[in-house]
Design a protein around this motif. Structure first.
Motif, PDB file in Angstrom:
ATOM      1  N   ALA A  65       0.850  -1.190   0.000  1.00  0.00           N
ATOM      2  CA  ALA A  65       0.000   0.000   0.000  1.00  0.00           C
ATOM      3  C   ALA A  65       0.889   1.245   0.000  1.00  0.00           C
ATOM      4  O   ALA A  65       1.879   1.316   0.727  1.00  0.00           O
ATOM      5  CB  ALA A  65      -0.899   0.006   1.224  1.00  0.00           C
ATOM      6  N   VAL A  66       0.495   2.205  -0.826  1.00  0.00           N
ATOM      7  CA  VAL A  66       1.153   3.506  -0.888  1.00  0.00           C
ATOM      8  C   VAL A  66       0.082   4.539  -0.567  1.00  0.00           C
ATOM      9  O   VAL A  66      -0.889   4.683  -1.304  1.00  0.00           O
ATOM     10  CB  VAL A  66       1.747   3.785  -2.287  1.00  0.00           C
ATOM     11  N   MET A  67       0.256   5.229   0.561  1.00  0.00           N
ATOM     12  CA  MET A  67      -0.704   6.248   0.961  1.00  0.00           C
ATOM     13  C   MET A  67      -0.125   7.618   0.670  1.00  0.00           C
ATOM     14  O   MET A  67       0.979   7.936   1.099  1.00  0.00           O
ATOM     15  CB  MET A  67      -1.029   6.153   2.441  1.00  0.00           C
ATOM     16  N   VAL A  68      -0.900   8.417  -0.041  1.00  0.00           N
ATOM     17  CA  VAL A  68      -0.534   9.810  -0.282  1.00  0.00           C
ATOM     18  C   VAL A  68      -1.446  10.663   0.582  1.00  0.00           C
ATOM     19  O   VAL A  68      -2.675  10.534   0.523  1.00  0.00           O
ATOM     20  CB  VAL A  68      -0.700  10.193  -1.769  1.00  0.00           C
ATOM     21  N   VAL A  69      -0.847  11.519   1.398  1.00  0.00           N
ATOM     22  CA  VAL A  69      -1.615  12.461   2.212  1.00  0.00           C
ATOM     23  C   VAL A  69      -1.408  13.819   1.567  1.00  0.00           C
ATOM     24  O   VAL A  69      -0.279  14.305   1.468  1.00  0.00           O
ATOM     25  CB  VAL A  69      -1.153  12.461   3.679  1.00  0.00           C
ATOM     26  N   ALA A  70      -2.506  14.393   1.089  1.00  0.00           N
ATOM     27  CA  ALA A  70      -2.426  15.632   0.308  1.00  0.00           C
ATOM     28  C   ALA A  70      -3.536  16.589   0.713  1.00  0.00           C
ATOM     29  O   ALA A  70      -4.546  16.186   1.297  1.00  0.00           O
ATOM     30  CB  ALA A  70      -2.532  15.317  -1.179  1.00  0.00           C
ATOM     31  N   VAL A 120       3.762  12.444   1.904  1.00  0.00           N
ATOM     32  CA  VAL A 120       3.036  13.644   2.308  1.00  0.00           C
ATOM     33  C   VAL A 120       3.354  14.748   1.315  1.00  0.00           C
ATOM     34  O   VAL A 120       4.520  15.098   1.125  1.00  0.00           O
ATOM     35  CB  VAL A 120       3.429  14.076   3.745  1.00  0.00           C
ATOM     36  N   ASP A 121       2.310  15.273   0.672  1.00  0.00           N
ATOM     37  CA  ASP A 121       2.542  16.321  -0.314  1.00  0.00           C
ATOM     38  C   ASP A 121       3.047  17.592   0.365  1.00  0.00           C
ATOM     39  O   ASP A 121       2.536  18.007   1.409  1.00  0.00           O
ATOM     40  CB  ASP A 121       1.274  16.624  -1.116  1.00  0.00           C
ATOM     41  N   ARG A 122       4.048  18.189  -0.256  1.00  0.00           N
ATOM     42  CA  ARG A 122       4.718  19.371   0.280  1.00  0.00           C
ATOM     43  C   ARG A 122       3.751  20.524   0.564  1.00  0.00           C
ATOM     44  O   ARG A 122       3.965  21.311   1.485  1.00  0.00           O
ATOM     45  CB  ARG A 122       5.801  19.824  -0.704  1.00  0.00           C
ATOM     46  N   LEU A 123       2.677  20.648  -0.191  1.00  0.00           N
ATOM     47  CA  LEU A 123       1.743  21.759   0.008  1.00  0.00           C
ATOM     48  C   LEU A 123       1.131  21.764   1.412  1.00  0.00           C
ATOM     49  O   LEU A 123       0.767  22.821   1.926  1.00  0.00           O
ATOM     50  CB  LEU A 123       0.646  21.737  -1.055  1.00  0.00           C
ATOM     51  N   MET A 151       4.478  11.196  13.093  1.00  0.00           N
ATOM     52  CA  MET A 151       3.630  10.048  13.433  1.00  0.00           C
ATOM     53  C   MET A 151       3.637   8.969  12.357  1.00  0.00           C
ATOM     54  O   MET A 151       3.456   7.793  12.659  1.00  0.00           O
ATOM     55  CB  MET A 151       2.190  10.502  13.651  1.00  0.00           C
ATOM     56  N   THR A 152       3.803   9.380  11.098  1.00  0.00           N
ATOM     57  CA  THR A 152       3.712   8.420   9.995  1.00  0.00           C
ATOM     58  C   THR A 152       5.062   7.996   9.442  1.00  0.00           C
ATOM     59  O   THR A 152       5.143   7.001   8.725  1.00  0.00           O
ATOM     60  CB  THR A 152       2.901   9.009   8.818  1.00  0.00           C
ATOM     61  N   GLY A 153       6.107   8.768   9.738  1.00  0.00           N
ATOM     62  CA  GLY A 153       7.398   8.512   9.093  1.00  0.00           C
ATOM     63  C   GLY A 153       7.327   8.823   7.615  1.00  0.00           C
ATOM     64  O   GLY A 153       8.109   8.308   6.819  1.00  0.00           O
ATOM     65  N   GLY A 154       6.373   9.674   7.243  1.00  0.00           N
ATOM     66  CA  GLY A 154       6.138   9.984   5.836  1.00  0.00           C
ATOM     67  C   GLY A 154       7.280  10.732   5.172  1.00  0.00           C
ATOM     68  O   GLY A 154       8.061  11.420   5.830  1.00  0.00           O
ATOM     69  N   GLN A 155       7.342  10.572   3.876  1.00  0.00           N
ATOM     70  CA  GLN A 155       8.325  11.248   3.036  1.00  0.00           C
ATOM     71  C   GLN A 155       7.647  12.434   2.365  1.00  0.00           C
ATOM     72  O   GLN A 155       6.561  12.289   1.797  1.00  0.00           O
ATOM     73  CB  GLN A 155       8.848  10.271   1.973  1.00  0.00           C
ATOM     74  N   VAL A 156       8.261  13.607   2.408  1.00  0.00           N
ATOM     75  CA  VAL A 156       7.710  14.792   1.760  1.00  0.00           C
ATOM     76  C   VAL A 156       8.002  14.713   0.261  1.00  0.00           C
ATOM     77  O   VAL A 156       9.143  14.481  -0.144  1.00  0.00           O
ATOM     78  CB  VAL A 156       8.298  16.086   2.363  1.00  0.00           C
TER      79      VAL A 156
END
Length: 170
Positions: A65-70, A120-123, A151-156
């Motif tokens: 799974a690839v989650m994009v948070v935008a 995580v989208d930069r915007l 919390m997510t370890g997300g990549q910008v």
């Protein structure tokens, strides 16, 4: 909007996880659904751009799974996401629930039962506070973009397309 005394089970799981992580903002129950960014923004009295929508894709190479948070005001450019993680496929409702533990419309960006790549989208970094789904279409929580990343370890990443008329249909 109101802080609910009794949350649906999936939202209570998120509230418990947030508490364990030391996050002190409550899970908020919307009186109407927050299934779309526009609905959530209307229920919260904030802009659509402040809604951190979670979109799940399936990476074809390994079924991860690839989650994009935008931002809710922008569409996600699937080609830009694929440039970061590799070729993508559609993530159906069963795949999303299996990999994230949540149903579409209430997918929280954290607390997944299986490893998930989080982008995580930069915007989103331009906001002081954003609102994310809390595991149920009627439940959300507030956090800073920096808290989201921690919390997510997300990549910008930069994966947003031009605004969808100020509102997203995602």
């Amino acid at each position: 909007m109101a802080v609910a005394s009794r949350l649906p089970d999936s939202a209570q799981r998120v509230a418990d996880l947030l508490h364990t992580l030391g996050h002190r903002q409550p899970v908020v129950a919307l009186s109407a659904t927050g299934r779309t960014s526009a609905e959530a923004a209307a229920g919260l009295g904030c802009s659509v751009a402040e809604i951190a929508k979670s979109i799940v894709f399936r990476r074809l190479a390994d079924d991860m799974a690839v989650m994009v948070v935008a931002s809710g005001a922008y569409r996600v450019d699937e080609g830009r996401v694929a440039a970061v993680v590799g070729p993508l496929g559609k993530a159906g409702a069963a795949f999303v629930r299996e990999h994230t533990g949540y149903a579409i419309g209430g997918v929280c960006p954290l607390g997944h039962p299986r490893p998930t790549i989080v982008l995580v989208d930069r915007l989103l970094l331009g906001f002081d506070r954003i609102w994310a789904a809390a595991g149920h279409p009627h439940c959300v929580f507030s956090l800073s973009p920096q808290e989201l990343l921690a919390m997510t370890g997300g990549q910008v990443v930069d994966v947003a397309q031009s605004p969808a008329g100020g509102q997203s249909t995602d």
